[in-house]
Structure formats: C-alpha cells, structure tokens
Design a protein around this motif. Structure first.
Motif, PDB file in Angstrom:
ATOM      1  N   LEU A   1       5.321   3.444  -4.910  1.00  0.00           N
ATOM      2  CA  LEU A   1       5.166   2.513  -6.033  1.00  0.00           C
ATOM      3  C   LEU A   1       6.380   2.624  -6.950  1.00  0.00           C
ATOM      4  CD1 LEU A   1       1.352   3.053  -6.767  1.00  0.00           C
ATOM      5  CD2 LEU A   1       2.423   1.055  -5.698  1.00  0.00           C
TER       6      LEU A   1
ATOM      7  N   LEU B   1      -3.500   2.103  -6.608  1.00  0.00           N
ATOM      8  CA  LEU B   1      -2.876   0.794  -6.391  1.00  0.00           C
ATOM      9  C   LEU B   1      -3.431  -0.237  -7.380  1.00  0.00           C
ATOM     10  CD1 LEU B   1      -0.989  -1.000  -4.728  1.00  0.00           C
ATOM     11  CD2 LEU B   1      -2.856  -1.379  -3.126  1.00  0.00           C
TER      12      LEU B   1
ATOM     13  N   ASN C   1       0.902  -1.158   0.000  1.00  0.00           N
ATOM     14  CA  ASN C   1       0.000   0.000   0.000  1.00  0.00           C
ATOM     15  C   ASN C   1       0.936   1.201   0.000  1.00  0.00           C
ATOM     16  OD1 ASN C   1      -1.783   2.087   0.499  1.00  0.00           O
ATOM     17  ND2 ASN C   1      -3.086   0.848   1.836  1.00  0.00           N
ATOM     18  N   HIS C   2       0.857   2.013  -1.048  1.00  0.00           N
ATOM     19  CA  HIS C   2       1.846   3.090  -1.142  1.00  0.00           C
ATOM     20  C   HIS C   2       1.595   4.187  -0.113  1.00  0.00           C
ATOM     21  CE1 HIS C   2      -1.506   3.785  -3.755  1.00  0.00           C
ATOM     22  NE2 HIS C   2      -1.241   5.074  -3.806  1.00  0.00           N
TER      23      HIS C   2
END
Ligand SMILES: Nc1ncnc2c1ncn2[C@@H]1O[C@H](COP(=O)(O)OP(=O)(O)OP(=O)(O)O)[C@@H](O)[C@H]1O
Ligand SMILES: [Mg+2]
Length: 257
Positions: free
Chosen positions: A127, A158, A8-9
């Motif tokens: 990411l 995402l 999860n960025h």
C-alpha cells in the motif's frame, strides 16, 4: 471509459492473473482495453509479451509525461499495455520526494490519447506510493482474494486504505468487486471462504469465482492470456464470466458507460 485497479496488498493474491485475463476477456468482447502495469515486478507486461518496458512509465509518473510512450500493443486485438520494467523499482523513492506524488498516474492518463473503454491497473503487493496513485485515479477497485482463510485477514487494512484515499484523493473511489480466486471446489475450504466473503461484503462479491486451474498458472510462460492459451479451459470460462458480470455492472446506477 471505466477505470479499475486490481488491489490487494497481500502478495500472490491473483491480482496480475485477474488484471491480464479479465482485460483479455473484455478485449475479446470488442472493448478497447488498457492494462497499466504499476508493479516493478512487471509480471503483467511480461505476460503480455513485453520483455522490457524501458523507463517510459517511470518517466510518465516522475516527470509528468503522458502515458503514450509507455503504451505497447499486444498480440490480443484491442488490448494494449502501459508496460513496466525494473526501472519502476525506483518509482516509490522518486515519488516520495515529489509534490502531488499520489496524483501522478491520474495526470499521466489524462495527458494521453484516451481511446479505451476499460483501463485496468495492476498494483504491486503493497500500500505504498504506487498503489496510492492507482487509488487516486481509479473509479473502482477489483479486489481478488485467494480462497484461503488467511487471505481474509488483510481486508480490513485494505478497507481503511480505501476510506482514507476516498477522503484525501478520490471521492468517487469505491470497491466495485471482490472476486474469490483459486477456488478448489473439491475441498470444503475454498467455497467456505467465498461464503465468508459474501457474509461480510454482500453484493460486492461477484457471483463468478475463479476456480483453481493449472492452465492459468502455465500461461504466463507462454506470453498469452488464458483466452488464447487455452480458450476451452475452466480458467478462460471463469474470466469470461467475470468480464460479463463486470460489463453487466455498466447498467447499474452510478457507472459510467
Ligand atoms: N485460478 C488459479 N489457478 C491456479 N493458479 C493460479 C490461479 N490464479 C493465480 N494463480 C497462481 O497464483 C500465483 C499468484 O498469482 P498472481 O501472480 O496473479 O498474484 P499477484 O497478486 O499478482 O502477486 P503479486 O502480489 O506478487 O503481484 C501465480 O503463481 C499464479 O499463476
Ligand atoms: Mg502481481
């Protein structure tokens, strides 16, 4: 061998807490488990008692060596960690200039002595190249979502990154689990966010939610996963329940044993 990545960025979305404690709960059931710490913050490594992972993981990625030299045992039987260190800060830069830069982790894992039932990769909050390596290597993603409305906003981005990785790098990649974390049942807000996740993502959202539990926030300082730091806490119960659900998925179609 089943490979998962906690992705999860959004920063602080419980990736490391989930990677470490799910891994410990899986190891407790007798499943040999490796945590690969891809985050230059090295939080998972330090949590599992490795103060300085040195440059072995960086070398594995950049110079194409196997992971073996980066792997350390932990105090938890059956749990090992491919340890990170601040050396990893330079990894994004090195990889940007390297050929096949997204496939380095996959190659490093394949060049290692494979002895695990589960490999869980803890990703950094971005990411970038490191997360791309996790997306290229993993069978499935486990996306922890902090139960807060703002936390839902990044999920579309995402999903796009996952779709692109599936097309370019890894056709088998899928989101295997979305897990609501830090759910405070004393407020309406937390459970409402989990409901919103279920409305949007359906069965991908695990039945288990990880409740807000101060013991989970304490245990990194004591270098122990929650299953050892406070085995009777709600945090330990929740991560054990999550481990059972994840193991249960092995019986569904399409999962490797
Ligand atoms: N269930 C919980 N109850 C209470 N605190 C929690 C819980 N889960 C995580 N935390 C706390 O939330 C914070 C963020 O968690 P964590 O470090 O796991 O997130 P992360 O996604 O790995 O962060 P980063 O993006 O920086 O890597 C930490 O301070 C952690 O102790
Ligand atoms: Mg983290």
């Amino acid at each position: 061998m089943r490979t998962l990545a906690t992705v999860n960025h959004k920063g602080g979305s419980c990736k490391t807490t989930t990677a470490v404690n799910l891994a410990a709960a899986l190891a407790e059931t007798g499943r040999a488990t490796l945590v690969v710490d891809l985050d230059p913050q090295a939080s998972a490594s330090r949590w599992l008692g490795i103060a300085d992972g040195g440059r072995a993981l960086l070398d594995a990625l950049v110079q194409g060596r196997g992971l073996d030299r980066a792997i350390r045992s932990t105090a938890v039987p059956g749990l090992e960690v491919a340890a990170a260190s601040p050396w990893m800060v330079t990894a994004e830069q090195h990889l940007a200039a390297a050929p096949q830069s997204d496939l380095r982790l996959q190659a490093a894992l394949r060049a290692s002595t494979l002895r695990w039932d589960y490999v869980i990769v803890d990703c950094p909050p971005a990411l970038g190249q490191l997360t791309a390596n996790a997306l290229a290597m993993a069978d499935e993603l486990l996306v922890p979502v902090e139960a807060h409305f703002m936390a839902l906003e990044g999920l579309a981005q995402l999903e796009l990154a996952v779709a692109s990785a599936r097309k370019r790098l890894n056709p088998k990649l899928r989101i295997g689990s979305i897990v609501g974390c830090r759910v405070d049942s004393r407020t309406r807000h937390g459970p409402e966010v989990v409901e919103a996740l279920r409305a949007r993502f359906g069965d991908l959202v695990r039945q288990t939610v990880i409740r807000e539990n101060v013991r989970l926030a304490e245990c990194p300082s004591f270098k122990e996963p929650i299953t050892r730091y406070d085995p009777r806490s709600t945090g330990a119960a929740d991560y054990r329940a999550l481990a059972r659900e994840v193991i249960e998925q092995e019986h569904s179609d399409g999962y490797a044993a």
